[in-house]
Design an enzyme around this catalytic site. Structure first.
Site, PDB file in Angstrom:
ATOM      1  N   LYS A   1     -12.175 -17.221  92.239  1.00 51.22           N
ATOM      2  CA  LYS A   1     -13.152 -18.292  92.017  1.00 51.22           C
ATOM      3  C   LYS A   1     -13.299 -19.149  93.283  1.00 51.22           C
ATOM      4  CE  LYS A   1     -11.639 -18.206  87.211  1.00 51.22           C
ATOM      5  NZ  LYS A   1     -10.610 -18.725  86.262  1.00 51.22           N
TER       6      LYS A   1
ATOM      7  N   LYS B   1      -3.176 -24.204  88.784  1.00 46.82           N
ATOM      8  CA  LYS B   1      -2.701 -23.073  87.961  1.00 46.82           C
ATOM      9  C   LYS B   1      -1.521 -23.583  87.129  1.00 46.82           C
ATOM     10  CE  LYS B   1      -2.244 -20.930  91.843  1.00 46.82           C
ATOM     11  NZ  LYS B   1      -2.480 -19.489  92.057  1.00 46.82           N
ATOM     12  N   ARG B   2      -1.050 -22.798  86.190  1.00 47.25           N
ATOM     13  CA  ARG B   2       0.109 -23.204  85.407  1.00 47.25           C
ATOM     14  C   ARG B   2       1.273 -23.439  86.359  1.00 47.25           C
ATOM     15  NH1 ARG B   2      -0.019 -22.798  79.591  1.00 47.25           N
ATOM     16  NH2 ARG B   2       2.144 -23.472  79.787  1.00 47.25           N
TER      17      ARG B   2
ATOM     18  N   LYS C   1       5.029 -19.382  91.185  1.00 43.49           N
ATOM     19  CA  LYS C   1       3.755 -19.799  91.812  1.00 43.49           C
ATOM     20  C   LYS C   1       4.026 -20.799  92.952  1.00 43.49           C
ATOM     21  CE  LYS C   1       1.304 -19.065  87.410  1.00 43.49           C
ATOM     22  NZ  LYS C   1       0.161 -18.166  87.657  1.00 43.49           N
TER      23      LYS C   1
ATOM     24  N   HIS D   1      -0.160  -7.709  81.939  1.00 47.86           N
ATOM     25  CA  HIS D   1      -0.540  -8.832  82.805  1.00 47.86           C
ATOM     26  C   HIS D   1       0.645  -9.462  83.517  1.00 47.86           C
ATOM     27  CE1 HIS D   1      -4.705  -9.315  81.182  1.00 47.86           C
ATOM     28  NE2 HIS D   1      -4.161  -8.804  80.104  1.00 47.86           N
TER      29      HIS D   1
ATOM     30  N   THR E   1      -6.666 -15.095  89.229  1.00 42.80           N
ATOM     31  CA  THR E   1      -8.131 -15.073  89.104  1.00 42.80           C
ATOM     32  C   THR E   1      -8.721 -16.339  89.715  1.00 42.80           C
ATOM     33  OG1 THR E   1      -7.720 -15.857  86.850  1.00 42.80           O
ATOM     34  CG2 THR E   1      -8.356 -13.549  87.100  1.00 42.80           C
TER      35      THR E   1
HETATM   36  C1  26W Z   1       4.809 -14.381  75.115  1.00 34.81           C
HETATM   37  C2  26W Z   1       4.484 -15.496  76.028  1.00 34.81           C
HETATM   38  C3  26W Z   1       3.473 -15.087  77.053  1.00 34.81           C
HETATM   39  C4  26W Z   1       2.169 -15.589  76.967  1.00 34.81           C
HETATM   40  C5  26W Z   1       1.237 -15.216  77.934  1.00 34.81           C
HETATM   41  C6  26W Z   1       3.824 -14.220  78.059  1.00 34.81           C
HETATM   42  C7  26W Z   1       2.880 -13.833  79.030  1.00 34.81           C
HETATM   43  C8  26W Z   1       1.610 -14.349  78.932  1.00 34.81           C
HETATM   44  C9  26W Z   1       0.552 -13.936  79.918  1.00 34.81           C
HETATM   45  C10 26W Z   1       0.625 -12.500  80.220  1.00 34.81           C
HETATM   46  C11 26W Z   1       0.691 -14.680  81.152  1.00 34.81           C
HETATM   47  C12 26W Z   1      -0.566 -14.623  81.968  1.00 34.81           C
HETATM   48  O1  26W Z   1      -1.481 -15.361  81.755  1.00 34.81           O
HETATM   49  N1  26W Z   1      -0.558 -13.731  82.973  1.00 34.81           N
HETATM   50  C13 26W Z   1      -1.580 -13.821  83.979  1.00 34.81           C
HETATM   51  O2  26W Z   1      -2.655 -12.944  83.636  1.00 34.81           O
HETATM   52  C14 26W Z   1      -3.730 -13.056  84.555  1.00 34.81           C
HETATM   53  C15 26W Z   1      -4.886 -12.194  84.054  1.00 34.81           C
HETATM   54  O3  26W Z   1      -4.602 -10.850  84.227  1.00 34.81           O
HETATM   55  C16 26W Z   1      -3.297 -12.679  85.975  1.00 34.81           C
HETATM   56  O4  26W Z   1      -4.357 -12.868  86.861  1.00 34.81           O
HETATM   57  C17 26W Z   1      -2.092 -13.511  86.399  1.00 34.81           C
HETATM   58  O5  26W Z   1      -1.608 -13.039  87.639  1.00 34.81           O
HETATM   59  C18 26W Z   1      -0.996 -13.429  85.347  1.00 34.81           C
HETATM   60  O6  26W Z   1       0.081 -14.306  85.644  1.00 34.81           O
END
Ligand code: 26W
Length: 806
Positions: free
Chosen positions: A652, A540-541, A546, A360, A648
């Site tokens: 929406k 978004k975060r 971003k 992701h 995503t």
């Molecule tokens: C280890 C810490 C950590 C926690 C969560 C690292 C990375 C993440 C996630 C991968 C971050 C995340 O939410 N990525 C997002 O995933 C979405 C679903 O596929 C995508 O639409 C977003 O572009 C992406 O930033």
């Protein structure tokens, strides 16, 4: 012998029936009379009734899957950003009309009931919410599946602003009982940690130093039409040793509770980082806790149904939601070799035939690595198996030395997940190409058919039917309701884009949502937007890539222009921000403070007030998204190209008739392809151009000096214009923007500013704007998570939907 007939749910109950059954659950279930019941008592009663109505499709689904020996899917994720369930249950059980009547008969206010439910905020952002949308689509498609996650006692922190600064408060969704879950004390597993490994007649035997109990709590996930329900199993940690009464009686009350405290720490709280890996031991223990509990549970069910381990890849598929559960590879190998006596090769092939991995993110800081020291200490047997997997892969592929799982005393979880997976996928077409060409380029060369694309999607039930009833009524009246289960049918709206009456209906629906938002959300912030204004939304975060910074700098530049020409014919606009920063991410927190400082200044400016306002409601979450997205005219998807894996939220907004201003990044590329370039406000460097620009020394300074708007905006910040004259309040942020700017805010600024002026121009022609909005909705069918899940079912899991009563 219980015979399951087709679930009664297809005969939807009447309002009177609902009325009576709610009263039954209130009096018999809650022990409350209508006169004394609180809104929470009513909500609990109604939730228990709806959970009851989910049990038929739940058991029928399990029975049909068992009877047909169907292949099952297991979705392992450290995050499930579920939000609220009551509204979704009413929609999917097709009770909305009857429920409205029943609530009216009981004198209850539906919105008050819905607002009383806490969000299940068991996730950070995109990855967690995607998992929740996927679970709903799996049920709506009648695909036998089970989600495995952690039952965090505290989900993602609550965000509050203290003089513009983010403050984190512990979230407490389990403060009151969760009416949807079925506690499954019998379904528990012993999970070991630490200790040592002993060799016994050639077999490795692991002696864990610590053990905890993983106990299951099941949440039913009902699909559209209420015909099928799968289970989301959330694991809670409990002590393996009972309460130490002796220590307690000896007065050591804290010591006596220690085992309990230690164990529960494992499922106490969600790590709030969404891009930077914490690298903390507890995080690794949480990841193993989830993975081990899930795999033990999965194997237990498989062996009870099929017995022969060789059938594993035929009877189940496991999806790893990013690297967070990637320890699943070594754990499955351990179970197959150490507990079931299989040889390494057999175990490896079975594991690879079962496991799949979704990536992701490409951000280097988000790719998890664990030191071999820590992995060896917490999971000594797994470290051995990781070494074996790595050696086996080196030997079987003849790979170059710089490729591998263990490098420089670090275990690279991405490589481990890739090597142990049958299929690896990215989450948008551009992202998957970048995964092939960058982060896994070497492994892709060695395994050219392993990486596939599955562009993300979102569920139209929650993000249209639940969130936007006024728009849905217009769509249903125009093309019927079939689109809800088959979103491509929205194409039927294309001709309506040319119909002034339909466009009028669309504008009225949007206006209704904007008015509601203005009254119920923005009002509390002292922002009273003109409903004719452009509702320009970025939610978004908070993260540098971003580029919320670029958005607020554009606001300052626009404000300055309006000030220079206050009588100009400006298009009124309200900029709405929403989003949390990871607690340790200070630069993101600085951006939050800047947005709030700029808002405080601009919103109190009598000259520009009617043309520009800024709102930043705190504690953005799933429930707030359901309110904000239907009211948006403009969707901000402005990340540096090549950085947002998919997005995503962008999908929406498109489904709810907002037009996108965005870069060619992630799924924006495919959204623009589907809705048409003329119905999308594109700007900025492409991923390739951005890569080159970022490598160009002095790119930021050059861009700033070339842009009067940007330079002036940065100057105003530097002079303390928004921080009470305190010039150095944003020194680091400005210094980084002038001298580093890794995410090219400066290089893309002018293009962004110009695109925003194109938005203004387009908004002046309501008929044309509404036509574009209608076409965005009509052409958003591809972005249903049903389409995404069908892709996983066909290309990765090789699983078919199961019919009930066939
Ligand atoms: C280890 C810490 C950590 C926690 C969560 C690292 C990375 C993440 C996630 C991968 C971050 C995340 O939410 N990525 C997002 O995933 C979405 C679903 O596929 C995508 O639409 C977003 O572009 C992406 O930033």
């Amino acid at each position: 012998m219980i015979i399951f007939k087709r679930p009664v749910l297809t005969q939807f109950p009447s309002a009177q029936d609902l009325h009576d059954r709610i009263l039954h659950h209130l009096t018999r279930g809650q022990g409350r009379s209508p006169e004394t019941a609180s809104i929470s008592d009513w909500r609990m009663a109604i939730s228990h009734l709806l959970r009851e109505m989910m049990t038929d499709p739940l058991m029928a689904a399990q029975r049909a899957t068992q009877e047909q020996g169907a292949k099952r899917v297991y979705y392992l994720s450290m995050e499930f950003l579920i939000g609220r369930t009551l509204g979704d249950a009413i929609i999917n059980l097709r009770l909305d009309g009857a429920m409205d009547e029943a609530l009216a008969m009981l004198g209850l206010d539906k919105r008050e009931l819905l607002e009383d439910e806490p969000d299940a905020a068991l996730g950070n952002g995109g990855l967690g919410r995607l998992a929740a949308c996927f679970m709903e689509s799996l049920s709506s498609l009648q695909c036998p599946a089970m989600g495995h996650g952690i039952r965090y006692e505290h989900g993602l922190f609550r965000q509050r602003f203290d003089s513009g600064q983010q403050v984190e408060i512990a979230e407490d969704w389990l403060d009151r009982p969760n009416p949807w879950e079925f506690p499954r004390a019998d379904d528990s597993s012993r999970i070991g940690f630490k200790g040592h490994v002993e060799e016994v007649d050639g077999r490795a035997v692991w002696h864990p130093g610590e053990t905890v109990i993983a106990r299951a709590h099941d949440l039913p996930v009902i699909g559209w039409n209420g015909g099928w329900a799968n289970t989301l199993r959330l694991w809670g940690a409990h002590p393996a040793v009972p309460f130490d009464l002796h220590r307690f009686n000896a007065g050591d009350h804290i010591g006596a509770a220690e085992p309990e405290v230690l164990a529960r720490t494992l499922s106490r709280v969600l790590y709030p980082d969404d891009t930077t890996e914490a690298g903390k031991e507890l995080r690794l223990c949480q990841e193993y806790f989830l993975t081990a509990a899930a795999l033990q549970d999965i194997l237990r069910r498989f062996l009870s149904e099929h017995g022969d381990l060789r059938l594993l890849p035929e009877k189940l598929a496991i999806q790893l939601n990013d690297t967070h559960p990637a320890i699943a590879g070594p754990e499955l190998m351990r179970l197959l070799m150490d507990e079931h006596g299989l040889g390494f090769d057999k175990a490896r092939n079975l594991a690879r035939g079962t496991l799949n991995y979704t990536n992701h993110t490409l951000l280097p800081e988000a790719l998890e690595t664990w030191s071999t020291w820590l992995m060896g200490r917490v999971l000594p047997r797994h470290m051995q198996i990781i070494e074996m997997i790595d050696a086996d892969h080196r030997a079987s592929t003849g790979r170059p030395d710089h490729v591998g799982i263990v490098r420089h005393d670090q275990v690279h979880m991405g490589e481990l997940a890739f090597i142990m997976a049958g299929k690896v996928n990215g989450v948008s077409a551009l992202h998957t190409d970048l995964v092939r060409d960058t982060v896994f380029a070497d492994l892709h060369k060695l395994h050219p058919d392993r990486i596939v694309n599955q562009t993300n999607g979102v569920t139209p039930r929650r993000w249209m039917r639940l969130a936007n009833p006024v728009l849905v009524r217009l769509i249903d009246e125009s093309i019927g309701t079939g689109w809800t289960a088959d979103l491509d049918q929205l194409r039927g709206l294309e001709p309506f884009a040319e119909d002034p009456a339909f466009r009028e209906g669309l504008r009225a629906a949007k206006r209704c949502n904007k008015l509601w938002l203005a009254d119920h959300l923005l009002g509390d912030l002292g922002v009273k937007p003109d409903p004719e204004a452009i509702f320009d939304v970025q939610v978004k975060r908070i993260h540098e890539y971003k580029r919320q910074l670029m958005n607020i700098l554009e606001a300052i530049a626009l404000w300055r222009r309006i000030h220079d020409d206050p009588n100009g014919d400006w298009v009124p606009r309200v900029k709405i921000f929403g989003g949390k920063a990871a607690p340790g991410y200070w630069l993101a927190k600085t951006v939050i403070r800047l947005i709030n400082d700029v808002a405080a200044t601009i919103n109190n400016d009598p000259v520009t007030g009617k043309f520009l306002q800024i709102a930043y409601p705190p504690n953005y979450n799933v429930s707030m998204a359901e309110k904000l997205i239907p009211a948006a005219d403009l969707s901000e998807q402005i990340s540096t190209a090549g950085k947002e894996a998919s997005g995503t939220g962008n999908m929406k907004f498109t489904m709810n008739g907002a037009l996108t201003i965005g870069t060619l990044d992630g799924a924006n590329v495919e959204i623009r392809e589907h809705v048409g370039a003329g119905n999308f406000f594109l700007f900025g460097l492409t991923a390739a151009e951005a890569g080159a620009e970022a490598a160009r020394p002095g790119h930021a300074r050059a861009a700033i000096e070339a842009s009067e708007d940007l330079r002036a905006a940065l100057q105003m910040v530097a002079e303390g214009r928004f921080s009470g004259g305190q010039g150095d309040a944003y020194f680091e942020l400005l210094d980084r923007t002038w001298n580093d700017d890794p995410f090219l805010v400066a290089s893309d600024f002018d293009a962004y500013f110009a695109a925003q002026r194109r938005v203004d121009a387009a908004y002046r022609d309501p008929a044309e704007w509404d036509r574009m909005a209608a076409l965005n909705i009509a052409r958003s069918g591809y972005f249903s998570s049903d389409r995404t899940i069908r892709g996983y079912m066909a290309d990765i899991w090789r699983v078919d939907p199961v019919g009930i009563g066939e």
